[in-house]
Motif scaffolding. Structure first.
Motif, PDB file in Angstrom:
ATOM      1  N   LYS A 112       0.915  -0.806  -0.026  1.00 14.33           N
ATOM      2  CA  LYS A 112      -0.213  -0.001   0.458  1.00 14.33           C
ATOM      3  C   LYS A 112       0.764   1.802  -0.018  1.00 14.33           C
ATOM      4  O   LYS A 112       0.715   2.195  -1.180  1.00 14.33           O
ATOM      5  CB  LYS A 112      -1.512  -0.378   1.996  1.00 14.33           C
ATOM      6  CG  LYS A 112      -1.983  -0.996   1.021  1.00 14.33           C
ATOM      7  CD  LYS A 112      -2.876  -1.326   2.836  1.00 14.33           C
ATOM      8  CE  LYS A 112      -1.986  -1.217   3.774  1.00 14.33           C
ATOM      9  NZ  LYS A 112      -1.252  -2.554   4.196  1.00 14.33           N
ATOM     10  N   SER A 113       1.903   1.887   0.813  1.00 17.41           N
ATOM     11  CA  SER A 113       2.668   2.951   0.718  1.00 17.41           C
ATOM     12  C   SER A 113       3.498   3.408  -0.447  1.00 17.41           C
ATOM     13  O   SER A 113       3.596   4.286  -0.847  1.00 17.41           O
ATOM     14  CB  SER A 113       3.502   2.506   1.989  1.00 17.41           C
ATOM     15  OG  SER A 113       2.454   2.485   2.963  1.00 17.41           O
ATOM     16  N   THR A 114       3.993   1.705  -0.986  1.00 15.39           N
ATOM     17  CA  THR A 114       4.452   1.655  -2.277  1.00 15.39           C
ATOM     18  C   THR A 114       3.575   1.648  -3.644  1.00 15.39           C
ATOM     19  O   THR A 114       4.424   3.125  -3.872  1.00 15.39           O
ATOM     20  CB  THR A 114       5.422   0.449  -2.173  1.00 15.39           C
ATOM     21  OG1 THR A 114       6.003  -0.556  -1.179  1.00 15.39           O
ATOM     22  CG2 THR A 114       6.372   0.467  -3.160  1.00 15.39           C
ATOM     23  N   PRO A 117       2.484  10.857   4.939  1.00 15.80           N
ATOM     24  CA  PRO A 117       2.520   9.757   4.990  1.00 15.80           C
ATOM     25  C   PRO A 117       2.118   9.238   6.244  1.00 15.80           C
ATOM     26  O   PRO A 117       1.873   9.518   7.104  1.00 15.80           O
ATOM     27  CB  PRO A 117       4.357  10.588   5.279  1.00 15.80           C
ATOM     28  CG  PRO A 117       4.523  11.374   5.972  1.00 15.80           C
ATOM     29  CD  PRO A 117       3.404  12.219   5.244  1.00 15.80           C
ATOM     30  N   GLN A 118       2.735   7.417   6.202  1.00 13.28           N
ATOM     31  CA  GLN A 118       2.152   6.755   7.726  1.00 13.28           C
ATOM     32  C   GLN A 118       2.901   7.579   8.695  1.00 13.28           C
ATOM     33  O   GLN A 118       3.185   7.774   9.705  1.00 13.28           O
ATOM     34  CB  GLN A 118       2.966   5.353   6.968  1.00 13.28           C
ATOM     35  CG  GLN A 118       2.950   3.961   7.556  1.00 13.28           C
ATOM     36  CD  GLN A 118       2.191   3.227   7.453  1.00 13.28           C
ATOM     37  OE1 GLN A 118       2.695   2.699   6.575  1.00 13.28           O
ATOM     38  NE2 GLN A 118       2.092   2.247   7.854  1.00 13.28           N
ATOM     39  N   ASP A 119       4.216   7.792   8.689  1.00 10.81           N
ATOM     40  CA  ASP A 119       4.613   8.518   9.687  1.00 10.81           C
ATOM     41  C   ASP A 119       5.021  10.159   9.541  1.00 10.81           C
ATOM     42  O   ASP A 119       5.333  10.755   8.800  1.00 10.81           O
ATOM     43  CB  ASP A 119       6.442   7.933   9.960  1.00 10.81           C
ATOM     44  CG  ASP A 119       7.416   9.280  10.426  1.00 10.81           C
ATOM     45  OD1 ASP A 119       6.661   9.615  11.174  1.00 10.81           O
ATOM     46  OD2 ASP A 119       8.059   8.998  10.509  1.00 10.81           O
ATOM     47  N   LEU A 121      -3.818   9.711   1.542  1.00 11.03           N
ATOM     48  CA  LEU A 121      -3.459  10.054   2.901  1.00 11.03           C
ATOM     49  C   LEU A 121      -2.999   7.866   3.426  1.00 11.03           C
ATOM     50  O   LEU A 121      -3.262   7.244   3.416  1.00 11.03           O
ATOM     51  CB  LEU A 121      -4.398   9.987   3.010  1.00 11.03           C
ATOM     52  CG  LEU A 121      -4.649  10.925   3.787  1.00 11.03           C
ATOM     53  CD1 LEU A 121      -6.277  11.276   2.158  1.00 11.03           C
ATOM     54  CD2 LEU A 121      -5.082  12.240   4.288  1.00 11.03           C
ATOM     55  N   ASP A 122      -2.350   7.770   4.437  1.00  6.33           N
ATOM     56  CA  ASP A 122      -1.497   6.931   4.346  1.00  6.33           C
ATOM     57  C   ASP A 122      -1.798   6.419   6.338  1.00  6.33           C
ATOM     58  O   ASP A 122      -1.080   7.760   7.068  1.00  6.33           O
ATOM     59  CB  ASP A 122       0.152   6.364   3.862  1.00  6.33           C
ATOM     60  CG  ASP A 122       0.710   4.876   3.892  1.00  6.33           C
ATOM     61  OD1 ASP A 122      -0.048   3.960   4.510  1.00  6.33           O
ATOM     62  OD2 ASP A 122       1.818   4.983   3.588  1.00  6.33           O
ATOM     63  N   GLU A 123      -3.195   5.547   6.044  1.00  2.00           N
ATOM     64  CA  GLU A 123      -2.674   4.843   7.709  1.00  2.00           C
ATOM     65  C   GLU A 123      -3.284   6.912   8.640  1.00  2.00           C
ATOM     66  O   GLU A 123      -2.734   6.366   8.950  1.00  2.00           O
ATOM     67  CB  GLU A 123      -1.859   4.353   8.784  1.00  2.00           C
ATOM     68  CG  GLU A 123      -1.499   3.338   7.768  1.00  2.00           C
ATOM     69  CD  GLU A 123      -1.878   2.188   8.169  1.00  2.00           C
ATOM     70  OE1 GLU A 123      -2.959   2.171   8.461  1.00  2.00           O
ATOM     71  OE2 GLU A 123      -1.758   1.065   7.742  1.00  2.00           O
TER      72      GLU A 123
HETATM   73 MG   LIG Z   1       2.175   1.061   4.668  1.00  2.00          MG
END
Ligand SMILES: [Mg+2]
Ligand SMILES: Nc1ncnc2c1ncn2[C@@H]1O[C@H](COP(=O)(O)OP(=O)(O)OP(=O)(O)O)[C@@H](O)[C@H]1O
Length: 254
Positions: A37-39, A78-80, A151-153
């Motif tokens: 997903k993030s990729t 990002p996720q972070d 949007l990541d998480e």
């Molecule tokens: Mg991810």
């Protein structure tokens, strides 16, 4: 994206993924940890260049854009979220957001207030709670209103109210013609906001369909309401309450 294939050295991450994302839709990208997903989002925002296949956003390859072009075309939370924040204070972060996005002074701060109120402008972003830091990163990315928003998480650490406000903002953006792509494990968020769900497994897009049918017919991706009321296709408490209220002679207690 067409035939997008990606790997980190010997580790495969995406395998021949072909997807179109459209104006006005909210797409949830789901799948287990490590599914890719993030990729996928990193390719859409140009953080990674396609090794095989291609990615285009409104006819442009995101990896080839300058920073100022990119900010107006596609934004990623990002996720972070801390990775996005580099100023010493919340106020400076908001000012930088206004400057980088070419926005009227105060725009980013107003978006932040609409998500989570009362965050001190003098606070260091590192000293915020997880939910506050995420809200700040969301504000920085949402403020320039890019046509493609990733949007990541985005709900990790958000309380119920902040999550509701985020859902509302995402729906409003889609209604204004933005395309919103959300990578998430949060089935309740998906039930609230997604029009469409793409499921990745080991880097392949194995499902792509309307959120209602994907969420209602999956054992692992179903919202609580969908589980309880199956096989009827209901997604959220609000939907059920609205339908009940419309039935003559029925009263509901919220
Ligand atoms: Mg991810
Ligand atoms: N920087 C990296 N270096 C090496 N391998 C990586 C890197 N980032 C991701 N991977 C690998 O690529 C694959 C896809 O990872 P990705 O982060 O895209 O998954 P994800 O669906 O976002 O997972 P999660 O739900 O945990 O966030 C996994 O096998 C992962 O281990």
């Amino acid at each position: 994206m067409k035939g997008l294939t990606a790997a980190y050295g010997p580790v495969p991450a995406l395998a021949d993924v072909t997807l179109d994302f459209h104006e006005g839709e909210v797409v949830a990208v789901m799948g287990r940890n490590g599914a890719g997903k993030s990729t996928l989002l990193h390719h859409l925002v140009g953080l990674r260049r396609a090794q095989r296949g291609s990615v285009e956003v409104l006819g442009r390859a995101p990896a080839a854009l300058s920073a100022s072009e990119a900010i107006r075309l596609v934004g990623l939370v990002p996720q972070d979220p801390g990775a996005l924040l580099c100023a010493e204070t919340v106020a400076a972060e908001c000012r930088d957001g206004d400057r980088d996005g070419g926005l009227a002074a105060g725009t980013t701060r107003a978006v932040l207030e609409s998500l989570v109120g009362g965050i001190s402008g003098g606070a260091h972003p590192k000293d915020l709670s997880e939910g506050q830091r995420l809200a700040l990163a969301l504000a920085v990315v949402l403020a320039p209103e890019p046509p493609l928003l990733l949007l990541d998480e985005p709900t990790r650490g958000l309380d119920y109210g902040a999550k509701e406000r985020l859902s509302r903002q995402l729906r409003q953006l889609a209604a204004r013609g933005h395309c919103v792509v959300v990578a998430t494990h949060d089935v309740e968020l998906v039930a609230e906001v997604a029009d469409r769900v793409v499921v990745l497994a080991d880097g392949e897009a194995i499902t792509d369909g309307p959120a209602r049918s994907v969420v209602c017919h999956s054992t692992s991706l179903a919202s609580q309401v969908a589980r309880i009321l199956a096989p009827a296709e209901w997604l959220t408490v609000e939907e059920v309450a609205t339908a009940l209220a419309e039935r003559p002679g029925h009263r509901t207690t919220p």
